[in-house]
Design a protein around this motif. Structure first.
Motif, PDB file in Angstrom:
ATOM      1  N   ALA A 160     -48.148 -24.069   3.694  1.00  0.00           N
ATOM      2  CA  ALA A 160     -48.090 -23.284   4.929  1.00  0.00           C
ATOM      3  C   ALA A 160     -47.736 -21.828   4.629  1.00  0.00           C
ATOM      4  O   ALA A 160     -48.324 -20.902   5.200  1.00  0.00           O
ATOM      5  CB  ALA A 160     -47.087 -23.894   5.897  1.00  0.00           C
ATOM      6  N   PHE A 161     -46.789 -21.615   3.729  1.00  0.00           N
ATOM      7  CA  PHE A 161     -46.359 -20.259   3.390  1.00  0.00           C
ATOM      8  C   PHE A 161     -47.494 -19.459   2.761  1.00  0.00           C
ATOM      9  O   PHE A 161     -47.808 -18.353   3.198  1.00  0.00           O
ATOM     10  CB  PHE A 161     -45.151 -20.305   2.443  1.00  0.00           C
ATOM     11  CG  PHE A 161     -44.722 -18.951   1.960  1.00  0.00           C
ATOM     12  CD1 PHE A 161     -43.986 -18.114   2.783  1.00  0.00           C
ATOM     13  CD2 PHE A 161     -45.061 -18.505   0.689  1.00  0.00           C
ATOM     14  CE1 PHE A 161     -43.594 -16.856   2.348  1.00  0.00           C
ATOM     15  CE2 PHE A 161     -44.667 -17.260   0.245  1.00  0.00           C
ATOM     16  CZ  PHE A 161     -43.932 -16.425   1.069  1.00  0.00           C
ATOM     17  N   PHE A 162     -48.118 -20.021   1.721  1.00  0.00           N
ATOM     18  CA  PHE A 162     -49.164 -19.276   1.023  1.00  0.00           C
ATOM     19  C   PHE A 162     -50.435 -19.126   1.860  1.00  0.00           C
ATOM     20  O   PHE A 162     -51.110 -18.106   1.784  1.00  0.00           O
ATOM     21  CB  PHE A 162     -49.471 -19.901  -0.338  1.00  0.00           C
ATOM     22  CG  PHE A 162     -48.435 -19.555  -1.370  1.00  0.00           C
ATOM     23  CD1 PHE A 162     -48.291 -18.253  -1.821  1.00  0.00           C
ATOM     24  CD2 PHE A 162     -47.576 -20.522  -1.859  1.00  0.00           C
ATOM     25  CE1 PHE A 162     -47.332 -17.918  -2.750  1.00  0.00           C
ATOM     26  CE2 PHE A 162     -46.609 -20.193  -2.796  1.00  0.00           C
ATOM     27  CZ  PHE A 162     -46.481 -18.887  -3.248  1.00  0.00           C
ATOM     28  N   LYS A 169     -52.925 -16.084   9.009  1.00  0.00           N
ATOM     29  CA  LYS A 169     -52.929 -17.044  10.123  1.00  0.00           C
ATOM     30  C   LYS A 169     -52.136 -18.273   9.696  1.00  0.00           C
ATOM     31  O   LYS A 169     -52.035 -18.576   8.512  1.00  0.00           O
ATOM     32  CB  LYS A 169     -54.361 -17.475  10.467  1.00  0.00           C
ATOM     33  CG  LYS A 169     -55.226 -16.358  11.013  1.00  0.00           C
ATOM     34  CD  LYS A 169     -56.547 -16.873  11.559  1.00  0.00           C
ATOM     35  CE  LYS A 169     -57.397 -17.476  10.459  1.00  0.00           C
ATOM     36  NZ  LYS A 169     -58.745 -17.832  10.906  1.00  0.00           N
ATOM     37  N   SER A 170     -51.618 -18.987  10.677  1.00  0.00           N
ATOM     38  CA  SER A 170     -50.904 -20.232  10.380  1.00  0.00           C
ATOM     39  C   SER A 170     -51.897 -21.332  10.038  1.00  0.00           C
ATOM     40  O   SER A 170     -52.996 -21.374  10.587  1.00  0.00           O
ATOM     41  CB  SER A 170     -50.063 -20.667  11.581  1.00  0.00           C
ATOM     42  OG  SER A 170     -49.065 -19.721  11.838  1.00  0.00           O
ATOM     43  N   VAL A 171     -51.472 -22.210   9.149  1.00  0.00           N
ATOM     44  CA  VAL A 171     -52.322 -23.345   8.784  1.00  0.00           C
ATOM     45  C   VAL A 171     -52.393 -24.305   9.970  1.00  0.00           C
ATOM     46  O   VAL A 171     -51.426 -24.473  10.710  1.00  0.00           O
ATOM     47  CB  VAL A 171     -51.804 -24.046   7.509  1.00  0.00           C
ATOM     48  CG1 VAL A 171     -50.457 -24.682   7.729  1.00  0.00           C
ATOM     49  CG2 VAL A 171     -52.789 -25.075   6.999  1.00  0.00           C
TER      50      VAL A 171
END
Length: 188
Positions: A160-162, A169-171
């Motif tokens: 999620a971070f990378f 954008k968010s995963v």
């Protein structure tokens, strides 16, 4: 009669819970475990299933709990109970919305509810992490770390971070759920 109990308990949950399904999790947990309807482990499984199926989390949870206790009629009673307060409130707000937002008291009440909902969601998240990953369900329990769960949690956090760092954008939660399901089938 279980159908009436399901309806009344989920009616109460629907009436006093703000913030959607995630805000309701702690109240639903207290109700279903307090009534002896589910164990903590079964409740966590219900959350996982409710989150991975289409539809609102609160409705899915009510449906699954009602179904496990009373079959189709139990599912119907619990689901109707949890959605009835929201339906009535939204209906009233729709009719009165323009007039309600003019009052400072209404805006103040809504401003006061937001932090409480956030606190409920954070508390539920911390409780779930402690229970699922570290095996702590009450004060005084010893930590029994689930190494596989910790690795999965860390992997999801890194992904999620990378992903957010690279794409801005968010995963998608769907991708995380699918990844977790595949991981669980392979590892557990």
């Amino acid at each position: 009669m279980i159908y009436l109990q399901l309806f009344l308990n989920f009616l109460k949950i629907g009436a006093v819970s703000f913030g959607g399904g995630y805000g309701m999790i702690s109240v639903v947990k207290e109700t279903v475990i307090g009534n002896g309807w589910l164990t903590e482990e079964a409740f966590l499984d219900f959350i996982a299933v409710a989150e991975s199926t289409p539809g609102p989390l609160a409705v899915n949870m009510a449906t699954f709990v009602g179904s496990s206790l009373g079959g189709f009629l139990g599912a119907l009673a619990a689901t109707f109970g949890v959605i009835l307060p929201s339906f009535v409130i939204i209906l009233l707000i729709t009719v009165l919305l323009n007039n309600l937002l003019r009052y400072a008291g209404v805006n103040a009440a809504l401003s006061g509810i937001r932090p409480a909902v956030t606190a409920l969601i954070v508390a539920t998240g911390v409780t779930m992490i402690l229970s699922v990953i570290f095996g702590v369900s009450s004060v005084g329990d010893k930590f029994t770390a689930d190494v596989k769960g910790i690795i999965l949690f860390a992997t999801l956090a890194v992904i999620a971070f990378f992903y957010k760092k690279i794409t801005k954008k968010s995963v998608s939660p769907i991708i995380l759920i699918v990844f977790s399901a595949i991981y669980g089938m392979l590892i557990y």
